[in-house]
Design an enzyme around this catalytic site. Structure first.
Site, short mmCIF file in Angstrom:
data_model
loop_
_atom_site.label_atom_id
_atom_site.label_comp_id
_atom_site.label_asym_id
_atom_site.label_seq_id
_atom_site.Cartn_x
_atom_site.Cartn_y
_atom_site.Cartn_z
N MET A 27 -9.15 -60.37 61.93
CA MET A 27 -8.93 -59.00 61.47
C MET A 27 -9.21 -58.97 59.97
O MET A 27 -8.70 -59.79 59.22
CB MET A 27 -7.53 -58.48 61.80
CG MET A 27 -6.36 -59.25 61.28
SD MET A 27 -4.82 -58.41 61.75
CE MET A 27 -3.60 -59.50 61.05
N TYR A 46 1.90 -63.25 54.07
CA TYR A 46 0.85 -62.56 54.81
C TYR A 46 1.39 -61.72 55.96
O TYR A 46 2.55 -61.82 56.33
CB TYR A 46 -0.29 -63.47 55.25
CG TYR A 46 -0.01 -64.67 56.12
CD1 TYR A 46 1.13 -64.83 56.89
CD2 TYR A 46 -0.97 -65.69 56.17
CE1 TYR A 46 1.31 -65.93 57.68
CE2 TYR A 46 -0.79 -66.80 56.97
CZ TYR A 46 0.34 -66.92 57.72
OH TYR A 46 0.52 -68.03 58.52
N GLU A 47 0.52 -60.87 56.50
CA GLU A 47 0.88 -59.86 57.50
C GLU A 47 1.93 -58.89 56.98
O GLU A 47 2.78 -58.41 57.73
CB GLU A 47 1.35 -60.51 58.81
CG GLU A 47 0.32 -61.37 59.48
CD GLU A 47 -1.00 -60.66 59.73
OE1 GLU A 47 -1.00 -59.42 59.84
OE2 GLU A 47 -2.03 -61.34 59.78
N GLY A 48 1.87 -58.61 55.71
CA GLY A 48 2.84 -57.73 55.07
C GLY A 48 3.94 -58.54 54.45
O GLY A 48 4.77 -59.13 55.16
#
Length: 600
Positions: free
Chosen positions: A163, A440-442
């Site tokens: 992504m 990561y991933e927010g």
């Protein structure tokens, strides 16, 4: 070398005794064959693969890292062969759609496998992990043609996925992206721009890489409402499904990181690469969140997986390392010193690790089962309830599990002392690998804002009821049981604090959003501690019943005695942190926001 053996006894206890896998999951449509016997076989074989194949390459993969030369990324020695064995064993498609070659087993099993993978080789797990997220997004939002073109090879593992969100000038605020998509006039688009921090963006383990890319069309509205999602293959796909010529996408460089060094983290340059719109234009953020939400739960499991290996390694070391004598007098007079596990501070560290790990595993699998119910239950109301719980708990699992994962690996290093700081013991790698999961991933601060800013008020507080109601029901059902009193009473106090702080944030946040923001991280941690207290109280009830003579599903009396002892430690030494969090929340934003910027 770290010590690790898959905690199968605890996994079975949580799945079968605590959460009733047979009653809740095995009977759902599509899971009729996913019996306990099959589940046991899957997790046992998964454990063998992770222990025997993944773990031995973890340290060498970290030391060698990925190498970038002439636009090509080479993964560490043995990773390509390991990945082929992983795919041939069917592990890549375990819980993915059977319509395109997956096994279609419950997502609950994928959560179990993810923990085992992360415990043994987190860097390796990044490659199939990103692919799973891309498959889920295409399955939900792709056209029939896109599904047929990409999913069979991605599910098998011949092709991998990514992504592509972040750009050099924007991370959290994706409305600022500059990657553009120009229509070609034939239904395809020219994608141009640069993406950074792209995990598995380039590597040598699969014959093609399918990128899911956020970009803006020429007529896109400003901000996040103008984002569209495109599928952009590394190599074009011919009409017969085979790999064709190279597309206009290339790796510009790889990052040199603190940890997960065997996972390629890439700068990806899209130069008029051919891409295809996924779903409606200007709706890319909602579609990408499908992938991100799955990824956030997976990242939470990364924290748990690393924490489990840290605990097992530290416990084994503490039983063997001889240093000093017990404060109560020599415990092993035949030896020159006692093992360090006799010392109170070492025990405190180990019990903290164990209590958080086992409570987190129970919470994770509870939410995992809700993922399956939300997807498969024949009753729409039950599906909605389960989906609400997953949405509510996702930021909590991502943030709290990764914070505790880093804290636990640090505690493990502390138990090892100076040896923990030395590479050969493996503990310092766990610490380094764990650190990225908080980012990561927010980043975890963003997870807290998501919880207080989106989840609390969603549908007039409906999501909160999915947690508050079962916890309150458990308290009312068990508050008069004398054996449970020492656990139910503190759970009730924690829940009361959580409810009071929820109301306070709702009231103050409406008047001043900074009040909610200032409370967000403490509130998330208070919520997590309360959720773990609920899980621990439920585990206590099960273990008490089995020590009182009820049938046990393979666990020894010692297993349940350890459960009860760990629960007491959690309630007496860890849950009291909830009162401090509550006090901090109720002070409001002033201690944070009154400081003038120039004074920092």
């Amino acid at each position: 070398m770290v010590s690790y053996s898959a905690p199968l006894d605890d996994i079975r206890f949580v799945l079968y005794d605590l959460l009733d896998y047979d009653g809740r999951i095995a009977g759902l449509p599509g899971f009729e064959e996913a019996s306990r016997d099959l589940v046991d076989t899957v997790i046992e074989e998964g454990a063998k693969f992770c222990e025997n194949e993944l773990l031995p390459l973890n340290r060498s993969g970290d030391e060698e890292g990925c190498i970038f030369e002439n636009g090509v990324v080479r993964t560490p020695k043995g990773f390509k062969e390991l990945y082929e064995a992983f795919c041939e064993g069917g592990w890549n498609g375990l819980a993915l759609s059977p319509d395109h070659g997956g096994q279609g087993l419950p997502k609950t099993l994928q959560f179990v496998l993810t923990e085992l993978i992360c415990s043994t080789n987190l860097s390796f797990g990044m490659y199939p992990g990103l692919t799973h997220g891309a498959c889920n997004a295409l399955e939900l939002h792709g056209s029939d043609e896109q599904k047929a073109t990409y999913l069979p090879n991605m599910i098998h593992g011949r092709w991998t996925g990514t992504m592509c969100l972040t750009e050099p000038h924007c991370g959290t605020d994706l409305g600022l992206i500059r990657t553009r998509a120009e229509p070609n006039g034939d239904g395809s688009y020219k994608i141009t721009g640069t993406k950074i921090f792209i995990s598995a963006g380039e590597h040598d383990m699969s014959e093609n890489i399918i990128h899911l890319v956020l970009a803006k069309l020429p007529d896109a509205p400003e901000g996040s409402k103008g984002i569209s999602l495109f599928v952009v293959p590394k190599f074009m796909v011919k009409e017969d499904g085979s790999v064709g010529p190279r597309n206009g996408v290339a790796c510009g460089s790889i990052e040199h990181k603190m940890g997960i060094k065997a996972s390629s983290t890439c700068v990806m340059n899209f130069d008029e690469a051919e891409g295809y719109l996924v779903g409606e234009a200007h709706s890319g953020m909602a579609k990408m969140f499908t992938m991100m939400n799955v990824a956030r739960l997976d990242v939470g499991m990364q924290g748990l997986g690393l924490a489990e290996t840290a605990y097992q390694s530290a416990a084994a070391y503490a039983k063997e390392r001889l240093q000093g004598r017990s404060l109560a007098g020599p415990q092993h007079p035949d030896k020159p010193a006692d093992p360090i596990i006799v010392h109170p501070d070492v025990r405190k560290n180990l019990l903290t690790m164990k209590a958080y790990n086992e409570g987190s595993r129970a919470l994770a699998f509870w939410v995992a089962m809700a993922v399956d119910v939300a997807e498969k239950h024949p009753d729409a109301a039950k599906r909605q309830e389960a989906d609400d719980l997953v949405a509510l708990m996702t930021p909590i699992i991502k943030s709290f599990f990764t914070d505790q994962g880093f804290e636990t690996t640090n505690l493990g290093m502390q138990v090892f002392g100076g040896h923990g700081y030395i590479r050969e013991w493996g503990m310092e790698q766990l610490v380094r690998d764990a650190r990225i999961a908080q980012i990561y991933e927010g980043a975890n601060g963003i997870q807290a804002l998501d919880l207080v800013g989106r989840k609390l008020g969603q549908n007039m507080g409906r999501l909160l009821r999915r947690f508050f109601h079962p916890v309150q029901a458990f308290i009312e059902e068990n508050q008069n049981d004398p054996q449970l009193a020492e656990f139910v009473a503190p759970l009730a106090k924690a829940l009361s604090r959580l409810q009071q702080s929820t109301l306070w944030i709702a009231q103050q946040g409406l008047k001043d959003p900074e009040e909610a923001g200032a409370a967000a991280t403490d509130y998330l941690n208070l919520f997590a501690l309360t959720a773990l207290a609920y899980m621990w109280a439920r585990m206590v009830k099960v273990s008490l019943a089995q020590t009182n003579g009820s049938e046990s599903n393979g666990q020894t009396p010692e297993f349940h005695e350890a459960k009860l002892a760990t629960a007491r430690f959690f309630f007496q030494r860890l849950l009291p942190k909830s009162s401090g969090l509550f006090a901090a929340i109720m002070t409001g934003k002033a201690p944070l926001m009154d400081m003038k910027e120039a004074a920092f």
